[in-house]
Design a protein around this motif. Structure first.
Motif, mmCIF file in Angstrom:
data_model
loop_
_atom_site.group_PDB
_atom_site.id
_atom_site.type_symbol
_atom_site.label_atom_id
_atom_site.label_comp_id
_atom_site.label_asym_id
_atom_site.label_seq_id
_atom_site.Cartn_x
_atom_site.Cartn_y
_atom_site.Cartn_z
ATOM 1 N N GLU A 104 1.016 -1.340 -0.415
ATOM 2 C CA GLU A 104 0.325 -0.261 -0.296
ATOM 3 C C GLU A 104 1.085 1.074 -0.082
ATOM 4 O OE1 GLU A 104 -1.974 -3.709 1.456
ATOM 5 O OE2 GLU A 104 -0.409 -2.311 2.141
ATOM 6 N N LYS A 105 2.001 1.397 0.712
ATOM 7 C CA LYS A 105 2.553 2.939 1.015
ATOM 8 C C LYS A 105 3.930 2.720 -0.445
ATOM 9 C CE LYS A 105 4.140 5.938 2.553
ATOM 10 N NZ LYS A 105 4.352 7.267 3.402
ATOM 11 N N LEU A 106 4.086 1.444 -1.279
ATOM 12 C CA LEU A 106 4.663 1.456 -2.539
ATOM 13 C C LEU A 106 3.818 2.058 -3.273
ATOM 14 C CD1 LEU A 106 7.453 -1.231 -2.377
ATOM 15 C CD2 LEU A 106 7.565 0.968 -1.320
ATOM 16 N N TYR A 107 2.900 1.286 -3.505
ATOM 17 C CA TYR A 107 1.501 2.425 -4.086
ATOM 18 C C TYR A 107 1.489 3.683 -3.884
ATOM 19 C CZ TYR A 107 -0.071 -1.657 -6.479
ATOM 20 O OH TYR A 107 -0.455 -2.953 -7.271
ATOM 21 N N GLU A 108 1.161 4.455 -3.051
ATOM 22 C CA GLU A 108 1.177 5.523 -2.506
ATOM 23 C C GLU A 108 2.561 6.510 -3.158
ATOM 24 O OE1 GLU A 108 1.338 8.223 1.563
ATOM 25 O OE2 GLU A 108 0.540 6.061 1.667
ATOM 26 N N LEU A 109 3.354 6.279 -2.878
ATOM 27 C CA LEU A 109 4.855 6.730 -3.061
ATOM 28 C C LEU A 109 4.906 7.314 -4.181
ATOM 29 C CD1 LEU A 109 6.896 5.277 -0.190
ATOM 30 C CD2 LEU A 109 6.489 7.190 -0.446
ATOM 31 N N ASP A 110 5.030 5.427 -5.525
ATOM 32 C CA ASP A 110 4.755 5.854 -7.001
ATOM 33 C C ASP A 110 6.188 6.201 -7.027
ATOM 34 O OD1 ASP A 110 3.418 5.480 -9.528
ATOM 35 O OD2 ASP A 110 2.691 8.035 -9.499
ATOM 36 N N SER A 111 6.859 5.573 -6.677
ATOM 37 C CA SER A 111 7.623 5.930 -7.170
ATOM 38 C C SER A 111 8.839 5.016 -8.605
ATOM 39 C CB SER A 111 9.502 5.216 -6.533
ATOM 40 O OG SER A 111 8.547 4.728 -5.413
ATOM 41 N N ASP A 112 9.513 5.877 -9.653
ATOM 42 C CA ASP A 112 9.931 5.294 -11.073
ATOM 43 C C ASP A 112 10.806 4.061 -9.797
ATOM 44 O OD1 ASP A 112 8.755 7.424 -11.649
ATOM 45 O OD2 ASP A 112 10.312 8.339 -12.078
ATOM 46 N N VAL A 113 11.099 3.695 -9.516
ATOM 47 C CA VAL A 113 12.270 2.387 -9.338
ATOM 48 C C VAL A 113 12.450 2.691 -7.922
ATOM 49 C CG1 VAL A 113 14.629 4.064 -9.247
ATOM 50 C CG2 VAL A 113 14.612 1.856 -10.220
ATOM 51 N N HIS A 114 12.769 1.046 -7.405
ATOM 52 C CA HIS A 114 12.767 0.254 -6.670
ATOM 53 C C HIS A 114 14.260 0.713 -5.774
ATOM 54 C CE1 HIS A 114 8.136 0.582 -6.837
ATOM 55 N NE2 HIS A 114 8.600 0.871 -5.818
ATOM 56 N N LEU A 115 15.281 1.146 -6.063
ATOM 57 C CA LEU A 115 16.446 1.082 -5.983
ATOM 58 C C LEU A 115 16.527 -0.216 -4.439
ATOM 59 C CD1 LEU A 115 18.757 3.940 -6.759
ATOM 60 C CD2 LEU A 115 17.976 1.712 -7.699
ATOM 61 N N ALA A 116 16.196 -1.339 -3.990
ATOM 62 C CA ALA A 116 16.055 -1.743 -3.468
ATOM 63 C C ALA A 116 15.921 -3.254 -3.778
ATOM 64 C CB ALA A 116 14.682 -1.640 -2.716
ATOM 65 N N ASP A 117 16.434 -4.051 -2.978
ATOM 66 C CA ASP A 117 16.686 -5.673 -3.852
ATOM 67 C C ASP A 117 15.373 -6.366 -3.256
ATOM 68 O OD1 ASP A 117 16.857 -8.648 -3.596
ATOM 69 O OD2 ASP A 117 19.282 -8.868 -2.513
ATOM 70 N N PRO A 118 15.023 -7.354 -3.730
ATOM 71 C CA PRO A 118 13.516 -7.637 -3.882
ATOM 72 C C PRO A 118 13.718 -9.302 -3.187
ATOM 73 C CG PRO A 118 14.566 -8.126 -5.979
ATOM 74 C CD PRO A 118 14.989 -7.297 -5.562
ATOM 75 N N ALA A 119 14.839 -9.326 -2.773
ATOM 76 C CA ALA A 119 14.958 -10.166 -2.095
ATOM 77 C C ALA A 119 15.011 -10.439 -0.408
ATOM 78 C CB ALA A 119 16.285 -11.949 -2.889
ATOM 79 N N SER A 120 15.603 -8.587 -0.172
ATOM 80 C CA SER A 120 15.888 -8.791 1.210
ATOM 81 C C SER A 120 14.710 -8.107 0.970
ATOM 82 C CB SER A 120 16.677 -7.509 1.089
ATOM 83 O OG SER A 120 15.827 -6.373 0.488
ATOM 84 N N VAL A 121 13.532 -7.273 0.784
ATOM 85 C CA VAL A 121 12.240 -7.183 0.460
ATOM 86 C C VAL A 121 11.370 -8.730 0.830
ATOM 87 C CG1 VAL A 121 9.506 -6.043 -0.372
ATOM 88 C CG2 VAL A 121 12.127 -5.460 -0.738
ATOM 89 N N VAL A 122 11.465 -9.583 0.433
ATOM 90 C CA VAL A 122 10.533 -11.058 -0.261
ATOM 91 C C VAL A 122 11.021 -11.591 1.638
ATOM 92 C CG1 VAL A 122 11.039 -13.095 -0.598
ATOM 93 C CG2 VAL A 122 10.327 -11.977 -1.798
ATOM 94 N N ALA A 123 12.616 -11.336 2.445
ATOM 95 C CA ALA A 123 12.555 -12.181 3.563
ATOM 96 C C ALA A 123 11.885 -10.850 4.638
ATOM 97 C CB ALA A 123 14.453 -11.948 3.936
ATOM 98 N N LEU A 124 11.140 -10.538 4.478
ATOM 99 C CA LEU A 124 10.821 -10.102 5.435
ATOM 100 C C LEU A 124 9.258 -10.655 5.587
ATOM 101 C CD1 LEU A 124 10.683 -5.910 4.459
ATOM 102 C CD2 LEU A 124 11.862 -6.442 5.735
ATOM 103 N N ASP A 125 8.316 -10.332 7.040
ATOM 104 C CA ASP A 125 7.033 -10.647 7.180
ATOM 105 C C ASP A 125 6.107 -10.076 5.910
ATOM 106 O OD1 ASP A 125 8.220 -12.630 8.555
ATOM 107 O OD2 ASP A 125 7.572 -10.939 10.857
#
Length: 399
Positions: A135-156
């Motif tokens: 929900e927050k990422l939709y709200e921010l509406d960023s052009d790019v997510h400089l973040a490792d998707p693997a590290s995000v999947v490691a979150l709950d």
């Protein structure tokens, strides 16, 4: 890029050849990995950028594989500051809309910016993104997510399906976190994962923003810094033993290995240091004063010591006043020095290579001033490892 024993990235630039995106989770990430073909080459011989007929372009990095960009991103989501620091190095620091502990890292980064004429940075009030939601990422509406998707999947509460949804509906992912200490990514990404140095990853981020010239300029400065270190590095027998850690509680610090692979030690490993704890302590462990004394370090490096919230004088006094701590050579000889951040980014890496050189080998590289508070100290121009104005000009696009 190949890395030799000193921690150098070589060559500065590499030839580009095409390679396909990695398949993750049975094609779940097809929206952000391009062709979906198996990755069969290493980062050192693969294409990083390939323009397409409709003026879009692709950049490849594990674990995402080949990522397509329709235009140069303007708004930038990050989690960890090695990637926010790359945006900063490219003159895009103020386009970052999210990062971990923004006010803390704004204060830390702005201990260095006063030494870079005309460079300004303001991360205060940004979204704190250590944990986040769709929900927050939709709200921010960023052009790019400089973040490792693997590290995000490691979150709950995150799945690879969620990663694909955000990539398709908001903006692509582009980042690599587990290169920090060559740790294991989640199982869904294990087959696609590659480890990168700080500067290899920076090169790819520069390609995302089609700003390779800034990477080239800063990488050349980095090469010069490493040349200076290598030419003055003392013989192994003359190198001090080191403890590097967080000393917010000096009686029970968290300590980190100084000679392990990964970009968390990119500012220390080129000095080929002696880890006072060796293999006896796992990086990130908390130790007591007796264990610290048993390690018997010649030098103590205090992570975050340059941050305004740290009181270096109080940390030194606490160790000096402790009957056990007072016996440690680093304490007896006043060799307790501040550091900046572990997730440092390229510009902080330049500063931290300079400061670490002076902290470990003052007879060779010039003394590090006794530091208690305030911004990165003024260093005599003849003892600086790099031209501050040159770095500032690169960041500001005035090269």
């Amino acid at each position: 890029m190949a890395r030799d024993a000193t921690g150098r990235d070589a060559p500065t630039r590499r030839d580009y050849l095409t390679y396909g995106g990695a398949v993750l989770g049975g094609g779940l990430l097809a929206g952000c990995t391009g062709t979906g073909a198996d990755e069969t080459t290493t980062p050192s011989d693969s294409t990083s950028t390939e323009a397409t007929a409709d003026a879009s372009y692709t950049v490849s990095m594990a674990p995402m594989g080949e990522v397509t960009f329709e235009a140069v991103p303007e708004t930038i989501f990050t989690r960890l500051t090695h990637l926010a620091g790359m945006a900063f190095a490219l003159g895009r620091g103020n386009d970052v809309n999210a990062l971990h502990a923004p006010d803390y890292y704004d204060a830390l980064w702005n201990q260095f910016t006063p030494r870079l004429p005309g460079v300004e940075l303001d991360w205060t009030g940004r979204y704190s993104s250590w944990t986040t939601s769709k929900e927050k990422l939709y709200e921010l509406d960023s052009d790019v997510h400089l973040a490792d998707p693997a590290s995000v999947v490691a979150l709950d509460d995150w799945t690879v399906e969620d990663i694909a949804e955000i990539s398709e509906n908001v903006g692509p992912w582009f980042g690599n976190t587990f290169s920090d200490s060559h740790s294991e990514p989640p199982a869904a990404y294990a087959d696609a994962y590659e480890y990168y140095t700080l500067w290899e990853q920076f090169e790819k981020v520069a390609q995302v923003f089609e700003d390779e010239a800034k990477y080239d300029a800063l990488a050349a400065i980095h090469d010069d810094v490493l040349d200076r270190i290598e030419s003055g590095l003392p013989a192994e027998a003359e190198r001090p033993s080191i403890v590097m850690g967080g000393f917010s509680d000096p009686a029970a610090p968290y300590v980190y290995n100084v000679d392990t692979p990964g970009f968390l030690s990119a500012h220390v490993r080129p000095f080929e240091p002696v880890d006072a704890f060796g293999d006896d302590v796992t990086s990130g462990s908390r130790v007591d004063m007796e264990s610290l004394a048993e390690a018997n370090p010649d030098v103590i490096l205090v992570f975050g010591g340059l941050h305004p919230s740290y009181d270096m004088a109080a940390i030194r006094s606490s160790l000096e006043d402790d009957p056990v701590g007072a016996t440690i050579p680093a304490v007896e000889n006043g060799n307790i020095y501040p550091q900046g951040g572990r997730y440092q980014g390229p510009v902080l890496n330049l500063f931290q290579l300079e400061m670490t050189a002076k902290q470990l080998y003052p007879d060779v590289f010039g003394e590090w001033p006794t530091y208690t508070e305030g911004p990165y100290p003024e260093i005599p121009e003849s003892e600086q490892f790099f031209d501050r104005q040159r770095v500032a000009d690169v960041i500001n696009g005035e090269r």
